[in-house]
Design an enzyme around this catalytic site. Structure first.
Site, PDB file in Angstrom:
ATOM      1  N   VAL A  43       0.824  -1.209   0.000  1.00 51.87           N
ATOM      2  CA  VAL A  43       0.000   0.000   0.000  1.00 51.87           C
ATOM      3  C   VAL A  43       0.860   1.261   0.000  1.00 51.87           C
ATOM      4  O   VAL A  43       0.412   2.338  -0.410  1.00 51.87           O
ATOM      5  CB  VAL A  43      -0.946  -0.013   1.235  1.00 51.87           C
ATOM      6  CG1 VAL A  43      -0.143   0.151   2.529  1.00 51.87           C
ATOM      7  CG2 VAL A  43      -2.028   1.046   1.139  1.00 51.87           C
ATOM      8  N   LYS A  44       2.107   1.139   0.453  1.00 52.53           N
ATOM      9  CA  LYS A  44       2.975   2.304   0.581  1.00 52.53           C
ATOM     10  C   LYS A  44       3.366   2.914  -0.770  1.00 52.53           C
ATOM     11  O   LYS A  44       3.829   4.061  -0.818  1.00 52.53           O
ATOM     12  CB  LYS A  44       4.236   1.926   1.360  1.00 52.53           C
ATOM     13  CG  LYS A  44       3.976   1.460   2.786  1.00 52.53           C
ATOM     14  CD  LYS A  44       3.466   2.570   3.665  1.00 52.53           C
ATOM     15  CE  LYS A  44       3.436   2.154   5.126  1.00 52.53           C
ATOM     16  NZ  LYS A  44       3.011   3.247   6.022  1.00 52.53           N
ATOM     17  N   ASP A  45       3.193   2.173  -1.849  1.00 50.85           N
ATOM     18  CA  ASP A  45       3.484   2.736  -3.171  1.00 50.85           C
ATOM     19  C   ASP A  45       2.677   4.004  -3.407  1.00 50.85           C
ATOM     20  O   ASP A  45       3.142   4.958  -4.041  1.00 50.85           O
ATOM     21  CB  ASP A  45       3.142   1.732  -4.274  1.00 50.85           C
ATOM     22  CG  ASP A  45       4.094   0.552  -4.319  1.00 50.85           C
ATOM     23  OD1 ASP A  45       5.014   0.507  -3.491  1.00 50.85           O
ATOM     24  OD2 ASP A  45       3.899  -0.318  -5.182  1.00 50.85           O
TER      25      ASP A  45
END
Length: 457
Positions: A43-45
């Site tokens: 999700v950090k993308d």
């Protein structure tokens, strides 16, 4: 022809998947948003590219520059992909509790990784927070992303994750669950969803050893809540600016063991090969759902990352057994304390006490370690007989000094539910004993002898 200009253009639009087995007996529809479909497998993308774009707009990040960040691994991967696409170097600091897979993956995509000690205070110059800030000052033309306080973090989820969930559920979502670390995912997504439908309930998932749950419920930052834990990518010993507590209605804490076991269940029972904090998020959200959801409710839970980050840990049976998460039933710190028949007496020594008196106490009590306390009764250091002996051999005059002048750092505090396997992994040459608070807030010491006794019961 249909193609993407670069890998970062594939970020977002991840699928929702319905759970069928791990939620057995729980009312409502439970959906998970599978974020490992992002190119960096997490999700950090989403927020990584948003932070880079904002830094480019405001001139903080210039051509040929270096991106610096303290990361548990996933944000670093997103930033590394952005760096490759945009032509930036990357230097990341990581705590030494992170999996080797995360370190190897970041180095594989060209990033420099600086590994820092886990169990130091955030303001300690050795912490991965402090080292990242220092590198930012030392490296010319560098940008410190600071995912904890950078508003672009939460904004990325407000602009992408929230709208995707709303559209995918056709506005039927009633509950939203997410692990809370930097706070960007939970807060940004929740803000968008609550603007669409005020009644949506957001459940933040925390871990034992983190400050979030108690701070939400009391407004107090309690340092006694902070102690070592193993789960990666969730919880904090600081209050990041991206954690908007007004957007998170409830917090549920999840143990390392429960998180690890649920992660493995998601792989085996749902076909979702996800990371450790995914197990935290699902276990905690289902605990809430079991008590509160009705047949008509729809809960969406964020699954942050992929299982490849944890092959050497939770997907490794030996590692799981060594940490008491699988098969073994070793005792916990609570068991050790209770076996002492409720005795809460802890022998301590005041920091202004002469070393000669401390030696007398060690001999009289027949013990090898002494926590050192200040005038307010706070633990500020430690003494061990072996250290004092070596000092006396080298400097006999040490006996005339005060304890404060010769003491070592305090023994670490641990959770009451920590298993013996976890406790034993925390005792080493530099940390001869551990401290734990019982249900009455009384402090107890746990030594190597206690652990040996617990393992032979």
């Amino acid at each position: 022809m249909h193609y993407y200009e670069s890998i970062i253009d594939t970020i977002g639009n991840t699928p929702l998947v319905k759970l069928h087995r791990v939620n057995k007996g729980i009312k409502g529809t439970i959906l998970v948003k599978v974020e490992y479909f992002n190119p960096g497998n997490s999700v950090k993308d989403r927020m990584a590219i948003r932070m880079v774009e904002e830094a480019e707009k405001n001139g903080t990040l210039k051509p040929g520059g270096t991106i610096i960040e303290g990361t548990s691994g996933n944000t670093g991967m997103g930033l590394a992909l952005a760096g490759i696409a945009r032509g930036y170097k990357c230097v990341f600091t990581m705590a030494d509790k992170q999996s080797q897979e995360k370190i190897d993956i970041l180095r594989a995509v060209g990033a420099e990784v600086v590994v820092c000690p886990t169990n130091v205070a955030p303001e300690d110059p050795r912490s991965y927070y402090s080292v990242a800030r220092r590198l930012n000052q030392e490296i010319p033309n560098s940008f410190y992303a600071n995912q904890y306080d950078n508003p672009a973090n939460a904004m990325a989820h407000y602009e992408t994750t929230g709208p995707e969930i709303w559209q995918q559920t056709e506005g039927k979502i009633t509950h939203f669950g997410a692990g809370v670390g930097t706070g960007g995912t939970a807060s940004g997504t929740s803000k968008y969803l609550k603007e669409q439908k005020a009644g949506i309930v957001t459940v933040g998932i925390d871990t034992y050893g983190s400050v979030f749950k108690k701070y939400k419920e009391t407004g107090e930052f309690d340092e006694k809540e902070v102690f070592p834990y193993l789960t990666e990518g969730i919880g904090e010993d600081i209050l990041p600016e991206n954690v908007d507590f007004s957007m998170i209605d409830h917090f549920v804490k999840v143990t390392d063991k429960d998180a690890a076991l649920m992660t493995r269940r998601l792989a085996r029972e749902e076909g979702l090969f996800v990371g450790w904090s995914c197990g935290s998020a699902v276990h905690g959200a289902l605990e809430y759902a079991r008590q509160h959801l009705t047949d008509d409710d729809v809960m969406v839970i964020i699954l942050p990352d992929h299982g490849t980050r944890y092959l050497g840990k939770i997907y490794n049976d030996t590692w799981m057994k060594d940490h008491g998460f699988l098969e073994r039933t070793f005792a916990t710190a609570r068991d050790i304390v209770h076996r002492r028949n409720g005795q809460a007496h802890l022998t301590t020594v005041a920091s202004e006490t002469p070393v000669s008196e401390a030696i007398r106490i060690l001999n009289k009590e027949g013990i090898s370690q002494l926590p050192v306390v200040n005038a307010e009764g706070e633990v500020v250091g430690s003494l061990t007989d072996s250290v004092i002996l070596h000092r006396l051999i080298e400097e006999p005059e040490v006996r005339k000094l005060n304890v404060a002048e010769v003491m070592d750092k305090p023994f670490k505090f641990v959770a009451l539910n920590s298993t013996v396997d976890t406790l034993s992994s925390l005792i080493d040459r530099e940390n001869k004993a551990l401290l734990v608070r019982d249900e009455t807030n009384a402090i107890h010491i746990i030594t190597q002898a206690d652990l040996l006794a617990a393992m032979t019961v």
